[in-house]
Structures are given as structure tokens and as C-alpha cells.
Write a protein that holds these residues in place. Structure first.
Motif, PDB file in Angstrom:
ATOM      1  N   ALA A 103       0.970  -1.271   0.065  1.00 17.76           N
ATOM      2  CA  ALA A 103       0.093   0.011   0.070  1.00 17.76           C
ATOM      3  C   ALA A 103       0.874   1.386   0.105  1.00 17.76           C
ATOM      4  O   ALA A 103       2.050   1.180   0.580  1.00 17.76           O
ATOM      5  N   SER A 104       0.444   2.148  -0.580  1.00 17.68           N
ATOM      6  CA  SER A 104       1.293   3.436  -0.736  1.00 17.68           C
ATOM      7  C   SER A 104       1.512   3.989   0.663  1.00 17.68           C
ATOM      8  O   SER A 104       2.526   4.687   0.867  1.00 17.68           O
ATOM      9  N   THR A 105       0.390   4.006   1.721  1.00 15.15           N
ATOM     10  CA  THR A 105       0.832   4.339   2.925  1.00 15.15           C
ATOM     11  C   THR A 105       1.917   3.467   3.669  1.00 15.15           C
ATOM     12  O   THR A 105       2.378   4.061   4.534  1.00 15.15           O
ATOM     13  N   VAL A 106       2.284   2.232   3.392  1.00 11.63           N
ATOM     14  CA  VAL A 106       3.269   1.458   3.718  1.00 11.63           C
ATOM     15  C   VAL A 106       4.459   1.893   3.295  1.00 11.63           C
ATOM     16  O   VAL A 106       5.473   1.998   4.066  1.00 11.63           O
TER      17      VAL A 106
ATOM     18  N   SER B 171      -1.091   8.825  -7.530  1.00 14.10           N
ATOM     19  CA  SER B 171      -1.980   8.989  -8.873  1.00 14.10           C
ATOM     20  C   SER B 171      -3.200   9.662  -8.080  1.00 14.10           C
ATOM     21  O   SER B 171      -3.528   9.646  -7.023  1.00 14.10           O
ATOM     22  N   HIS B 172      -3.943  10.174  -8.884  1.00 15.34           N
ATOM     23  CA  HIS B 172      -5.081  11.053  -8.546  1.00 15.34           C
ATOM     24  C   HIS B 172      -6.044   9.807  -8.103  1.00 15.34           C
ATOM     25  O   HIS B 172      -6.962  10.193  -7.030  1.00 15.34           O
ATOM     26  N   MET B 173      -6.042   8.587  -8.373  1.00 13.46           N
ATOM     27  CA  MET B 173      -7.042   7.555  -7.912  1.00 13.46           C
ATOM     28  C   MET B 173      -6.775   7.284  -6.496  1.00 13.46           C
ATOM     29  O   MET B 173      -7.513   6.943  -5.730  1.00 13.46           O
ATOM     30  N   GLN B 174      -5.251   7.093  -6.264  1.00 14.73           N
ATOM     31  CA  GLN B 174      -4.586   6.875  -4.954  1.00 14.73           C
ATOM     32  C   GLN B 174      -4.829   8.125  -4.015  1.00 14.73           C
ATOM     33  O   GLN B 174      -5.561   7.825  -2.868  1.00 14.73           O
ATOM     34  N   VAL B 175      -5.061   9.246  -4.373  1.00 17.12           N
ATOM     35  CA  VAL B 175      -5.526  10.404  -3.516  1.00 17.12           C
ATOM     36  C   VAL B 175      -7.352  10.257  -3.100  1.00 17.12           C
ATOM     37  O   VAL B 175      -7.325  10.454  -2.081  1.00 17.12           O
TER      38      VAL B 175
ATOM     39  N   GLN C 140      -8.859   7.583  -3.049  1.00 22.05           N
ATOM     40  CA  GLN C 140      -8.989   6.250  -2.254  1.00 22.05           C
ATOM     41  C   GLN C 140      -8.780   6.794  -0.835  1.00 22.05           C
ATOM     42  O   GLN C 140      -9.302   6.429   0.180  1.00 22.05           O
ATOM     43  N   LEU C 141      -7.516   7.604  -0.511  1.00 22.55           N
ATOM     44  CA  LEU C 141      -6.981   7.867   0.649  1.00 22.55           C
ATOM     45  C   LEU C 141      -7.904   8.985   1.281  1.00 22.55           C
ATOM     46  O   LEU C 141      -8.336   8.672   2.707  1.00 22.55           O
ATOM     47  N   LEU C 142      -8.536  10.060   0.659  1.00 26.87           N
ATOM     48  CA  LEU C 142      -9.322  10.767   1.289  1.00 26.87           C
ATOM     49  C   LEU C 142     -10.640  10.157   1.637  1.00 26.87           C
ATOM     50  O   LEU C 142     -11.244  10.369   2.632  1.00 26.87           O
ATOM     51  N   HIS C 143     -11.123   9.262   0.695  1.00 28.00           N
ATOM     52  CA  HIS C 143     -12.341   8.354   0.955  1.00 28.00           C
ATOM     53  C   HIS C 143     -12.217   7.608   2.310  1.00 28.00           C
ATOM     54  O   HIS C 143     -13.197   7.654   2.939  1.00 28.00           O
ATOM     55  N   ASP C 144     -11.173   7.011   2.577  1.00 29.00           N
ATOM     56  CA  ASP C 144     -10.863   6.286   3.709  1.00 29.00           C
ATOM     57  C   ASP C 144     -10.943   6.977   4.945  1.00 29.00           C
ATOM     58  O   ASP C 144     -11.157   6.671   6.033  1.00 29.00           O
ATOM     59  N   GLN C 145     -10.560   8.702   4.656  1.00 27.00           N
ATOM     60  CA  GLN C 145     -10.508   9.442   5.877  1.00 27.00           C
ATOM     61  C   GLN C 145     -11.794  10.288   5.928  1.00 27.00           C
ATOM     62  O   GLN C 145     -12.139  11.022   6.457  1.00 27.00           O
ATOM     63  N   HIS C 146     -13.189   9.532   5.226  1.00 23.12           N
ATOM     64  CA  HIS C 146     -14.611  10.113   5.116  1.00 23.12           C
ATOM     65  C   HIS C 146     -14.557  11.534   4.339  1.00 23.12           C
ATOM     66  O   HIS C 146     -15.399  12.061   4.933  1.00 23.12           O
ATOM     67  N   TYR C 147     -13.997  11.910   3.465  1.00 19.08           N
ATOM     68  CA  TYR C 147     -14.181  12.768   2.606  1.00 19.08           C
ATOM     69  C   TYR C 147     -15.007  12.442   1.469  1.00 19.08           C
ATOM     70  O   TYR C 147     -14.800  11.285   1.168  1.00 19.08           O
ATOM     71  N   SER C 148     -15.967  13.277   1.085  1.00 19.01           N
ATOM     72  CA  SER C 148     -16.794  13.124  -0.029  1.00 19.01           C
ATOM     73  C   SER C 148     -15.858  13.411  -1.139  1.00 19.01           C
ATOM     74  O   SER C 148     -15.163  14.503  -1.283  1.00 19.01           O
TER      75      SER C 148
END
Length: 191
Positions: free
Chosen positions: A87-90, A137-141, A143-151
Motif C-alpha cells: 500500500a502507498s501508505t506503507v 496517482s489521482h486515484m490513490q488520492v 481512495q486515501l481521502l475516501h478512507d478518511q471520510h471525505y466525499s
């Protein structure tokens, strides 16, 4: 010449057999199926199967090694445990912190609500992060924001027209004040 015709016929037959089963296979079963065909053909089998399936020679040889070794994976797994991309965060532990710093002043939504949104595009955020040595990538961004409860969709205005020219500055001021009061342990009400 006769040998060449028989090779073309074998290639055609192999393509026909693989075409019928190919959509039903995952990455591992494709590799094992093609490796089994290559082993049954003997000398030249890897080349023939490579041409018929499009899989790389490396994947075919890996499948042949797996068959010979009798490796069995846990049911439901395609790769062995620990395999695959991290994962990119790892691989980049500071990524979430940099993302948080970047979107802090551009967050919209009710501070009391668990649903927030960003006024910057995912591509702009990804480009900024990449410039800060966090290639994503913009897709990873997203996903990361979605995981942090951003719409990933902002609220739409009911009336068209330009907002106030200082709207963004006003929102930043309100956001800073809210954060200051919350740090002091005071309650904040959004009206």
C-alpha cells in the motif's frame, strides 16, 4: 514444411482451447493452465504456449516450477502471502501527513458532520504531492481521502452565479477559528 504446418495447426488448436476457458480463470490458474499445456507439449512447448496465450515466458516457467514443486495456496488466494504491491501508505509513511497538511485549508463541510469534502481536484492534489516527493496517482488520492471520510463530490449550489470574491478567505478564517476553539476545549456550533 510439414513440421511448420503441424506447428501452425497446434497453435490454432491451443488458441481455441485456451479461448474457451480463459475468461473463467484468474491470474494463478491461467499461469498453471498454460504451464501444464507447455509441459505436455514437451520441447518447444513454452514458445508455442507463449504465442497462443500471450503470457510471458517468465510466467509460464514460474507456473511450471509451481506444478513441479506441488505448491498449494490457501483457498481463495491468487498469490502467496505477502506478495503483491505494498500500500502507498506503507511504502511512504509520511504520505497521509502530507495529504492532511495539503487539504487542511481547503476542506469544506459542517465541522460537526463526519462528511467533509475538498475544493481541490484529485489531480491537483496528486500533482502537488508528487512535487513534494510523494508520487501518487489521482486515484490513490481519491481512495486515501475516501478512507478518511471525505466525499468525492462537493455540494452543488442551488442558485447559479459567482460566490463572494473573498469566500475562500472567509472559510479559511472560520476554519482557523473553529480549530482554535476546539484546541482550547470549547464547543463550536455551525450555523
Amino acid at each position: 514444411m510439414l513440421w511448420l504446418l503441424s506447428m501452425e495447426a497446434a497453435l490454432f488448436e491451443l488458441k481455441r482451447r485456451l479461448r474457451s476457458v480463459w475468461p473463467h480463470l484468474d491470474e494463478r490458474t491461467r499461469r498453471l493452465t498454460v504451464a501444464n499445456e507447455a509441459m505436455s507439449l514437451g520441447y518447444g512447448g513454452v514458445s508455442l504456449v507463449h504465442r497462443a496465450s500471450g503470457l510471458s515466458r517468465k510466467a509460464i516457467l514460474k507456473g511450471m516450477r509451481e506444478i513441479r514443486a506441488g505448491e498449494a495456496l490457501v483457498a481463495g488466494r491468487i498469490r502467496r502471502s505477502g506478495a503483491g504491491r505494498k500500500a502507498s501508505t506503507v511504502s511512504d509513511p509520511e504520505l497521509l501527513e502530507s495529504l492532511g497538511e495539503m487539504v487542511e485549508g481547503h476542506t469544506r463541510g459542517d465541522p460537526e458532520s463526519p462528511l467533509r469534502w475538498i475544493c481541490k481536484s484529485m489531480r491537483v492534489i496528486a500533482g502537488s504531492l508528487s512535487a513534494r516527493h510523494h508520487p501518487v496517482s489521482h486515484m490513490q488520492v481519491a481512495q486515501l481521502l475516501h478512507d478518511q471520510h471525505y466525499s468525492l463530490q462537493s455540494n452543488r449550489k442551488t442558485e447559479e452565479g459567482a460566490g463572494p470574491p473573498d469566500g475562500d478567505a472567509r472559510f479559511r478564517h472560520i476554519s482557523a477559528e473553529v480549530n482554535k476553539y476546539l484546541r482550547e476545549g470549547l464547543r463550536v456550533m455551525s450555523v
